[in-house]
Design a protein around this motif. Structure first.
Motif, mmCIF file in Angstrom:
data_model
loop_
_atom_site.group_PDB
_atom_site.id
_atom_site.type_symbol
_atom_site.label_atom_id
_atom_site.label_comp_id
_atom_site.label_asym_id
_atom_site.label_seq_id
_atom_site.Cartn_x
_atom_site.Cartn_y
_atom_site.Cartn_z
ATOM 1 N N ARG A 412 52.104 -45.321 32.592
ATOM 2 C CA ARG A 412 52.636 -45.031 31.051
ATOM 3 C C ARG A 412 52.805 -46.424 30.455
ATOM 4 O O ARG A 412 52.660 -46.562 29.017
ATOM 5 N N ARG A 416 52.242 -46.257 26.131
ATOM 6 C CA ARG A 416 52.829 -47.117 25.569
ATOM 7 C C ARG A 416 51.917 -48.209 24.677
ATOM 8 O O ARG A 416 52.159 -47.735 23.095
ATOM 9 N N ALA A 434 58.641 -42.708 26.105
ATOM 10 C CA ALA A 434 58.533 -43.049 26.591
ATOM 11 C C ALA A 434 59.291 -42.718 27.681
ATOM 12 O O ALA A 434 59.882 -42.447 28.884
ATOM 13 N N HIS A 440 60.339 -42.356 31.712
ATOM 14 C CA HIS A 440 59.952 -43.654 31.863
ATOM 15 C C HIS A 440 61.766 -44.806 32.366
ATOM 16 O O HIS A 440 62.904 -44.353 31.298
#
Length: 491
Positions: A412, A416, A434, A440
Motif C-alpha cells: 500500500r 501510494r 488507498a 487501507h
C-alpha cells in the motif's frame, strides 16, 4: 497477520465454549475424535479441550486431514479481518488468492506479484497461515464449488470448471475430501428454486453490526448511469472480469445487533462462470464484508467526537470498489468538484468511451472505460481543465501498462508513493484511492471539504490532522463516520 504459532489455544477455546460468532472466519476448530473442523460458533456439543486444535485458515485444517462440518458449514463465514487489515506479504497473497490469481496464473504468477520466489512464498504462507498457496487456492475452489452446486442448475462438469478446477476428477476428489460428500450428494441437499444457467445467487456473510442502509446511500449518491444504479433497497452494477463481463444485484443487511453473522444477498449474472470466484471477492471488497465492526466500534467508544457517531451508526463500513482503476479515474474526475459534478463527467465518459454490453438489468448498459481506452484520449478534448486531463491520461497510461496496480495485491505504501509521483496526483487523490481501491483501514483526508464541514458542524475546531492521530489505526472508518454525519439529519 498473526502467525499460526500465535493462536492462543486457551483464548480460542473460550471463544468456542461461548460460541462467539465474532471469531467465525478468524480461526477454525478441528476435533481429533471426529476428524472434522468447525467454525467457533458451531452449535454442536463443545468438544473437550484435549481433543481440539486450532487453525488460522480452512486450508490449514484441510491440510491437517480434517473435513468440513456439515452442520455449521465453516467455509460459509466472513473472511478473517486480518487479511484486509494486514499490509504484509501473507495478507496481500490471501487477497490475490481470493481473487483467483493462482487459478489464472499459477503459484509463479502469485509469487511474482508479491515479489518473492515461489519457494520462499510457500514457506512464508505455511508459517503464517498453516498452508501453502496451492492448498489455500484449493480451499477457495472447494467453497466456490459448493456454492455453485447448491445454488445453480448448471451441470456438475460446468460447476467444476466454473469453480476453478482444471479437471472433473480433481473437482470430485476435492469436494469429497473437504465435505465428505460427492458433488451429486451435495446437490441433493439443496432446496428452493434454482436460478437460470449463468446466474449465481449467493449469500455473502458479513459480521454484525452492519449498516447496510448507509452503504447503499453512499453508493447511490455516486452511482454512474449506465454502470451503476440503486433501485429501492437494491444496488446493481456491471462488472469487468478476467474472462468476460457480468452484473451483480445486491441487497445489503441493516443489522444493529453485534456478534452475529448476517448476509448480503447477491445475484450474479456472468458471461463466463469461471469468473465466479473473482466476482464474489470483488463484491466482498465493495461492501467491506470482512471488517470486524466490534473492534472498530470499541476503538471509538470513548472518543468525544467519534463516540456519539459510532453509537448512532454501529457497523458503518468503508465502501470499497470492484475495480481499482475505476476508483482512480473517478477520484481525478472528482478533484475540486462536487460529487454530482464528478458523477456527471463520469457518465459522459461512460457513454462515449465505455464498452456497451447487453444485460438483464434495466439501466445497466456499459462497462466503465478501461485505463487503456482512456490512455488513448487527447487530454485537450476532455470535459475538464487541461492539467487534470493530462493527469488523467498519464495515470491511465501507467495503469494500462501495469506499472501501478490498484488491486490490493501490492504494498500500500509503495503504491501510494507511486501515485504521488504522478503529475497532478496529490495527497487527497492518492489517499482516496488507498482507502477505496487498496482497502487501507487507516487513511484520513484532512483537506476534504466534507471532512471540514463535518467537523465544523460538530463544533470541533482542532486541526484535523492532529485530531485524526487519536483515531489510528481506523482512520478510514473515522472518515466515513464524518461523511455520514453530514446526512444524519435526513435519516
Amino acid at each position: 497477520m498473526s502467525p499460526i504459532q500465535t493462536l492462543d489455544p486457551e483464548s480460542c477455546y473460550r471463544a468456542v465454549k461461548s460460541r462467539d460468532r465474532r471469531f467465525d472466519g478468524v480461526f477454525y476448530t478441528a476435533v481429533r475424535t471426529t476428524g472434522i473442523y468447525c467454525r467457533p460458533s458451531c452449535p454442536a456439543r463443545t468438544p473437550a479441550f484435549g481433543n481440539v486444535t486450532f487453525h488460522p485458515t480452512a486450508a490449514a485444517a484441510q491440510a491437517a486431514g480434517y473435513r468440513a462440518c456439515k452442520r455449521c458449514l465453516p467455509d460459509a463465514t466472513p473472511g478473517s479481518p486480518d487479511w484486509d487489515v494486514a499490509a504484509d506479504v501473507a495478507g496481500r497473497a490471501m487477497r490475490l488468492i481470493a481473487d483467483g490469481l493462482v487459478d489464472r496464473e499459477g503459484v509463479e504468477g502469485l509469487a511474482a506479484r508479491v515479489g518473492y520466489t515461489s519457494r520462499h512464498l510457500g514457506r512464508l504462507l505455511t508459517q503464517e497461515l498453516g498452508a501453502g498457496p496451492l492448498a489455500l487456492a484449493r480451499a477457495r475452489r472447494a467453497q466456490n464449488a459448493r456454492v455453485l452446486i447448491e445454488s445453480t442448475d448448471m451441470t456438475l462438469t460446468d460447476a467444476a470448471f466454473a469453480a476453478g478446477f482444471s479437471s472433473v476428477r480433481q473437482f470430485n476428489e476435492t469436494v469429497r475430501d473437504v465435505y465428505d460428500m460427492s458433488p451429486s450428494e451435495l446437490r441433493g441437499r439443496r432446496g428452493g428454486s434454482r436460478p437460470a444457467h449463468g446466474t449465481v445467487v449467493m449469500r455473502l456473510a458479513v459480521r454484525t453490526p452492519y449498516a447496510g442502509r448507509a452503504m447503499l446511500d453512499f453508493l447511490a449518491l455516486r452511482a454512474v448511469p449506465g454502470v451503476e444504479q440503486v433501485d429501492g433497497d437494491t444496488y446493481s452494477r456491471t462488472l469487468a472480469l478476467p474472462h468476460g463481463h457480468g452484473t451483480v444485484r445486491l441487497r445489503l443487511p441493516d443489522v444493529a445487533t453485534p456478534g452475529e453473522t448476517a448476509f448480503a444477498h447477491a445475484e450474479f449474472s456472468l458471461g463466463d462462470l469461471r469468473d465466479t470466484g473473482a466476482a464474489v471477492e470483488r463484491v466482498r471488497r465493495l461492501i467491506d464484508a470482512d471488517c470486524d465492526p466490534v473492534a472498530v466500534g470499541d476503538a471509538f467508544a470513548g472518543d468525544p467526537v467519534l463516540g456519539p457517531l459510532a453509537r448512532r451508526r454501529p457497523g458503518l463500513r468503508v465502501p470499497g470498489h470492484v475495480d481499482g482503476n475505476e476508483v482512480a479515474v473517478r477520484a481525478i474526475l472528482g478533484q475540486q468538484v462536487s460529487v454530482t459534478g464528478a458523477r456527471t463527467t463520469a457518465a459522459r465518459m461512460v457513454a462515449e468511451h465505455g464498452e456497451q454490453v447487453a444485460t438483464a438489468v434495466d439501466g445497466l448498459t456499459h462497462l466503465f472505460p478501461t485505463a487503456a481506452a482512456i490512455a488513448e484520449l487527447d487530454p485537450e478534448h476532455l470535459p475538464m481543465p487541461r492539467a487534470r486531463g493530462r493527469a488523467l491520461v498519464g495515470l491511465c497510461h501507467v495503469l494500462a501498462e501495469g506499472d501501478i496496480r490498484l488491486d490490493r495485491g501490492d504494498d500500500r505504501d509503495a503504491t501510494r508513493s507511486a501515485l504521488l509521483a504522478r503529475p497532478g496526483i496529490g495527497p487527497w487523490t492518492a489517499d482516496y484511492v488507498a482507502m477505496r481501491a487498496l482497502g487501507h483501514p487507516d487513511v484520513f483526508l484532512p483537506t476534504d471539504i466534507g471532512t471540514r464541514d463535518a467537523l465544523r458542524r460538530l463544533g470541533v475546531d482542532t486541526d484535523p490532522r492532529e485530531l485524526a492521530e487519536t483515531w489510528r489505526p481506523w482512520r478510514s472508518y473515522a472518515q466515513v463516520h464524518l461523511w455520514r454525519s453530514l446526512t444524519e439529519e435526513d435519516d
